[in-house]
Design an enzyme around this catalytic site. Sequence first.
Site, PDB file in Angstrom:
ATOM      1  N   SER A   1      -7.318   1.760  -3.152  1.00 26.72           N
ATOM      2  CA  SER A   1      -6.253   0.914  -3.698  1.00 26.72           C
ATOM      3  C   SER A   1      -6.885  -0.371  -4.208  1.00 26.72           C
ATOM      4  CB  SER A   1      -5.231   0.595  -2.603  1.00 26.72           C
ATOM      5  OG  SER A   1      -4.338  -0.430  -3.022  1.00 26.72           O
TER       6      SER A   1
ATOM      7  N   TYR B   1      -3.074  -1.603   6.239  1.00 27.59           N
ATOM      8  CA  TYR B   1      -3.248  -0.988   4.924  1.00 27.59           C
ATOM      9  C   TYR B   1      -4.502  -1.484   4.197  1.00 27.59           C
ATOM     10  CZ  TYR B   1      -2.156   1.016   0.376  1.00 27.59           C
ATOM     11  OH  TYR B   1      -2.213   1.728  -0.800  1.00 27.59           O
TER      12      TYR B   1
END
Length: 332
Positions: A178, A190
């Site tokens: 990401s 995350y």
Amino acid sequence: MDTHFICNLFRENAWLCVSVTFVVLWVVVWLYRDSLEIEDITDKYVFVTGCDSGFGNLLCKKLDRRGFHVLAGCLTEKGADDLKRVAGPHLKTVLLDVTNQDSIQKAMEWTKKEVGDNGLWGIVNNAGRSLPMGPSEWMKVEDFHSTLKVNMTGVIAMTITFLPLIKKARGRIVNVASVLGRVAANGGGYCISKFAVESFSDCLRRDINYFGINVCIIEPGFFKTAVTNLDPIERELHRLWNQLSPEVQASYGDKYLDRYIKVQRLIMNAVCDSDLTKVTNCMEHALTAAHPRARYSAGWDAKLLWIPLSYMPSCVVDLGLKLVLPRPSKSV
């Protein structure tokens, strides 16, 4: 006179002309090399994780149409059934929980029977979760673990378990990271997990390139998927807030949560892209290109905002996030 003038001009700017010519030739060669594709796609097998919805689901359909033998790992029976209904005969599904080593091992044994002597051309580690995300102080250790065991440990376990099959085919490993694996903009597991995927993929690429295996990293920006759905994000933020002690809540102030949620809504609505093919096209290129790239940035926000920001000094990133996020009431 004109010829003499041109000769003098070229002589004075010789290095500039040579440099421009070199850059143009380099770009042309790179574009040509990047456009070359592998042969015998219909003989190749690709395993994709996280296929119930989102990027994984869309990728499976695209690869199926291209002629690949697609092996789709789905978390739920409903997800598997829904995918099989809209796919061709070369797509098969298997139930897979990337947080469970027994489930991974069973999926690998099933895949081994499916691919036979061909080996596994590609594995796409797409399965992931984002929640909980929020200020780091609001988290418990368990909140970090719930994300890390999917996004980090799951990717490592899948890769290591399936590596012998990929090595046999001299294939591809495609790991979905990401832009938040380049810029840590949120607390929680995350960003940590996506930084880990970047690091693991870089180490792996350098370790196994001697065997003809390519490792590619996909770095999507913000897209409209289950990961960026505002309802569960806001529910998790309320849960995290409610588990805080009165002292910690007081340090942020009564209005902080509402302001934080308002910022999240603003960001998601402003930058989230609905065109998921921008990501799946990168995944497809990583699997079909004769010379795949080490990294793929997907989305305008990735290319124009997050990736450039990742090269900035830390103080610039810190200042930018400080200007965007709300300020706690008892900040100093």
